[in-house]
Design an enzyme around this catalytic site. Structure first.
Site, mmCIF file in Angstrom:
data_model
loop_
_atom_site.group_PDB
_atom_site.id
_atom_site.type_symbol
_atom_site.label_atom_id
_atom_site.label_comp_id
_atom_site.label_asym_id
_atom_site.label_seq_id
_atom_site.Cartn_x
_atom_site.Cartn_y
_atom_site.Cartn_z
ATOM 1 N N ARG A 80 -6.235 -2.141 -21.257
ATOM 2 C CA ARG A 80 -6.595 -3.543 -21.460
ATOM 3 C C ARG A 80 -6.455 -4.302 -20.140
ATOM 4 O O ARG A 80 -5.473 -4.119 -19.411
ATOM 5 C CB ARG A 80 -5.675 -4.148 -22.514
ATOM 6 N N PHE A 92 0.814 -1.225 0.000
ATOM 7 C CA PHE A 92 0.000 0.000 0.000
ATOM 8 C C PHE A 92 0.841 1.264 0.000
ATOM 9 O O PHE A 92 0.366 2.315 0.403
ATOM 10 C CB PHE A 92 -0.976 0.003 1.179
ATOM 11 N N GLY A 119 -3.612 -0.565 -10.032
ATOM 12 C CA GLY A 119 -3.127 -0.571 -8.649
ATOM 13 C C GLY A 119 -3.880 0.359 -7.724
ATOM 14 O O GLY A 119 -4.191 -0.007 -6.602
ATOM 15 N N GLU A 120 -4.130 1.595 -8.156
ATOM 16 C CA GLU A 120 -4.633 2.583 -7.211
ATOM 17 C C GLU A 120 -5.968 3.203 -7.578
ATOM 18 O O GLU A 120 -6.624 3.814 -6.737
ATOM 19 C CB GLU A 120 -3.563 3.667 -7.034
ATOM 20 N N GLY A 180 0.838 -9.423 -3.506
ATOM 21 C CA GLY A 180 -0.428 -10.107 -3.274
ATOM 22 C C GLY A 180 -1.457 -9.644 -4.297
ATOM 23 O O GLY A 180 -2.628 -10.004 -4.235
ATOM 24 N N GLY A 221 3.478 -0.874 -12.198
ATOM 25 C CA GLY A 221 4.237 -2.110 -12.188
ATOM 26 C C GLY A 221 3.999 -2.934 -13.433
ATOM 27 O O GLY A 221 4.925 -3.220 -14.197
ATOM 28 N N LYS A 263 -2.912 0.117 -18.829
ATOM 29 C CA LYS A 263 -2.782 1.315 -17.996
ATOM 30 C C LYS A 263 -2.320 0.907 -16.593
ATOM 31 O O LYS A 263 -1.181 1.130 -16.218
ATOM 32 C CB LYS A 263 -4.110 2.074 -17.934
ATOM 33 N N GLN A 302 -8.388 -6.440 -7.509
ATOM 34 C CA GLN A 302 -7.560 -5.273 -7.207
ATOM 35 C C GLN A 302 -8.405 -4.011 -7.019
ATOM 36 O O GLN A 302 -8.204 -3.264 -6.066
ATOM 37 C CB GLN A 302 -6.548 -5.092 -8.343
HETATM 38 MO MO1 MOS Z 1 1.870 2.949 -4.095
HETATM 39 S S1 MOS Z 1 1.014 4.142 -2.749
HETATM 40 O O1 MOS Z 1 2.443 3.661 -5.392
HETATM 41 O O2 MOS Z 1 2.500 1.612 -3.410
#
Ligand code: MOS
Length: 691
Positions: A580, A239, A655-656, A466, A508, A652, A590
């Site tokens: 995609r 996180f 993650g967030e 994870g 990532g 794209k 996620q």
């Molecule tokens: Mo994040 S808050 O870019 O692990």
């Protein structure tokens, strides 16, 4: 670049590769790695918020059972002062280099013993005296120490004439919004084990980016990068809180150096709260002016947040304000206030999460005052190009997210007046928020080797927190090599593999997939090499010629009990445009996780600091609340068709984006239920009752 997709693992819902290892307990996390001759370190944290260490009475614990010794500022290895002080607790922290205490919870000693219990017992018994100095931990806009933030990114914007447009507006919203300190709170506490193999420093460490962390560690310990190796197998969440070279690793490396044997340092939950970075508190002012039909004339967003004098940090609260809506005048500014606190750092959609709470709450207030459907207000202000940059968007499917989300949520039947719905004693309301999160890719290096048995070893120093990175990269490698996933042997999470971006910034998968795809193209190219290494530094092209963002629309329904002030989220729905989708199963997981983080931010999470002592009073999971199962309702999340031109596979990032917007959607639903705005997070019971 060759992009044959005849095998087709990408885009298919596939279960997590390491799922079985995790549920059977076979998966090893950093603190599980068996290492012979291990000693254990326990931290001692300062109990005052500012001052100096007067004395640490090491002699009084030296004879306690199992104690090997104590490292403090008088005997710690000297760290390289050139290790840099930008961005949080890495080299900039200069742990145990002097007697200064810059914040409560500062690590001031490490007790090393034969067992964790012996180390902890001696650490707790260690007498420390301090010379205390006055401290200031109170953030507010207009603080005399405030100054402009650095402008490496989320630079201030100033287009058009904000003041003239506001003066000419039929309706103006001018409000302040606040968000508290929040802690990343990954399930796995930070743990590192360090030891020397000859002249090489080895470490197992739970972190989000082994290469950068090994590089920082090498710099700190005056070592060439090739003499430091950092790796880990599994990571129990990050996180953002595991993006830096953490205190556990720096202290374990110091202890391994001093005692000449492997040393493991695993933080307690309280130490995670007190000594690893958190999201800074923010105090934001937003002014929005619009014509009577809801067309925006001006947006002005001033965000103030706290930092530490030890390290710079940018909480990019105003990025969405430059992205989401068209307006002839937009002005943004970030102000930092240095306080006597641990340097803040990235946490779950840094900047965007608190920034979108302010912006999307203000947009809802505008819809109310103009008398317009909040959905229609967004649609009416959809920009054709980047509102501040003037650049084209790589792709922008926010409208599709809003429309499809509204359809599935049943938004059309909403009565936009507040306090109109009840269910028994509960007040019921719904709200929405539009969101974005910047995307892109960073240079990474991948190596693919064609093995004699027909398999391919694919190596990249990625990290799987994870999130499913292993599973996604295996599918990408399989398709890029045009073989089945059973022929892919993926190696990740090892700095020795080579430079790679970490698991952060929602970049990532795009960064790693790029390197893997290019390496696969070489393997399949005319020369058919047995092994190929590709560094994408020169290949990423001109990503900056377009605005690149993921988008989403979040819809929430809440029930508020007017007798107790309790807010419960009854429904959450998110529609996402994330390029995609590599694996629908894991991408959904996620973004749902992100939405739960947003729910947690809206209703629960708050690091409570006592301004008198400067210390957090709720540095544990009893006092720091996060959304638990009973708090999480039925969540629906899905993806609209989207693509990202110029990036392999059209990725794209997921993650967030799930985190962004959810808090505002919930706060807007609370207004709709009760008729009262909640401009400060979390929306605690007392805040609902007092209003
Ligand atoms: Mo994040 S808050 O870019 O692990």
């Amino acid at each position: 670049m060759s992009m044959a997709v005849h095998v087709g693992a990408v885009g298919v819902a596939r279960p997590r590769i390491e799922g079985r290892a995790k549920v059977t307990g076979a998966a090893r996390y950093a603190a599980d790695e068996p290492i012979p001759d291990l000693a254990y370190g326990a931290l001692v944290l300062a109990t005052v918020a500012r001052g100096r260490v007067r004395d640490i009475d090491v002699a009084s614990v030296r004879d306690m059972p199992g104690v090997l010794g104590v490292i403090d500022h008088t005997n710690a290895p000297r760290l390289n002062p050139e290790a840099g002080n930008f961005f949080g607790p890495d080299g900039g922290l200069r742990l145990l280099q002097d007697d200064l205490i810059p914040h409560a919870g500062r690590p001031i000693a490490l007790v090393v013993a034969e067992t964790p219990e012996q180390a902890r017992a001696a650490a707790q018994a260690l007498p420390v005296t301090y010379d205390e100095q006055p401290h200031d931990t109170r953030l507010f806009a207009g603080h005399p120490a405030g100054r402009p933030a650095l402008t490496l990114f989320d630079a201030p914007a100033d287009i058009g004439d904000v003041d003239a447009e506001l003066a000419a507006s039929a309706v103006v919203v001018d409000e302040r919004y606040g968000t508290p300190e929040e802690n990343c709170s990954a399930m796995e506490p930070h743990s590192a084990t360090a030891w020397w193999e000859g002249d090489r420093l080895e470490a197992v460490d739970s972190n989000q980016g082994p290469f950068q962390i090994a590089f920082t560690l090498a710099t700190l310990f005056h070592l060439p990068p090739e003499r430091v190796r950092v790796r880990v197998d599994h990571i129990g969440g990050g996180f953002g809180g595991k993006t830096m070279c953490g205190p556990q690793l720096i202290l374990a490396a110091m202890a391994a150096t001093r005692f000449g044997r492997p040393v493991r340092v695993t933080l307690t939950r309280a130490e995670v709260f007190l000594a690893t970075a958190q999201r800074p508190a923010t105090d934001q002012r937003i002014r929005i002016g619009a014509d009577a039909d809801g067309r925006l004339r001006a947006i002005h967003h001033d965000a103030t947040y706290e930092i530490s004098p030890l390290a710079e940090y940018i909480e990019g609260c105003t990025e969405l304000t430059k992205t989401l809506y068209a307006a002839p005048a937009i002005r943004t500014a970030l102000t930092v206030v240095p306080l006597d606190i641990l340097p803040p750092y990235s946490m779950r959609a840094p900047g965007a999460a608190p920034g979108s709470f302010a912006l999307e709450s203000a947009m809802d207030e505008l819809a109310e005052r103009v008398g317009l459907d909040p959905l229609e207000l967004r649609l009416r202000n959809e920009p054709g190009v980047g509102p501040v940059s003037g650049l084209p968007f790589s792709s922008r499917n926010l409208v599709a997210c809003l429309r499809e989300g509204a359809r599935r949520f049943g938004w059309a039947s909403r009565d936009h007046r507040p306090r109109m719905r009840r269910a028994g004693p509960l007040l019921i309301g719904t709200g929405l928020a539009a969101t974005s999160f910047s995307t892109g890719a960073f240079p990474s290096t991948a190596t693919i080797t064609a093995e004699p048995d027909g398999t391919f070893t694919v190596a990249i120093a990625a990290a799987d927190l994870g999130t499913g990175a292993r599973t996604a990269l295996t599918a990408i490698a399989a398709d890029a090599l045009a073989v089945g996933t059973d022929r892919i042997r993926l190696r990740i999470s090892d700095s020795a593999i080579g430079p790679a971006w970490g698991a952060g910034g929602s970049r990532g998968t795009a960064s790693w997939a790029w390197a893997i795809t290019e390496a696969a193209a070489k393997i399949r190219g005319p020369e058919r090499p047995m092994t190929a290494t590709v560094d994408t530094t020169q290949l990423l092209g001109d990503l900056a010629s377009r605005e690149r963002h993921a988008f989403s629309a979040v819809f929430a329904e809440v029930g508020v009990d007017p007798a107790t002030g309790e807010v419960r989220v009854r429904r959450l729905l998110g529609m996402f445009a994330v390029g995609r989708v590599i694996n629908p199963l894991m991408a959904r997981s996620q973004v749902i996780g992100g939405m739960i983080g947003g729910l947690s931010m809206a209703l629960h999470e708050e690091g409570v600091r006592d301004p008198v002592t400067g210390r957090h009073v709720n540095a544990d999971f009893a006092g720091y609340h996060i959304a638990a199962h009973a708090d999480v309702p039925d969540i629906e999340a899905d993806f609209v068709p989207d693509d990202e031109p110029g990036v392999p596979w059209g990725i794209k990032g997921v993650g967030e984006i799930g985190n962004v917007g959810t808090a505002a959607a919930i706060a807007n639903a609370v207004w709709h239920a009760t008729g009262v705005r909640q401009r400060h997070l979390p929306i605690r019971l007392d805040r609902v009752l007092e209003s």
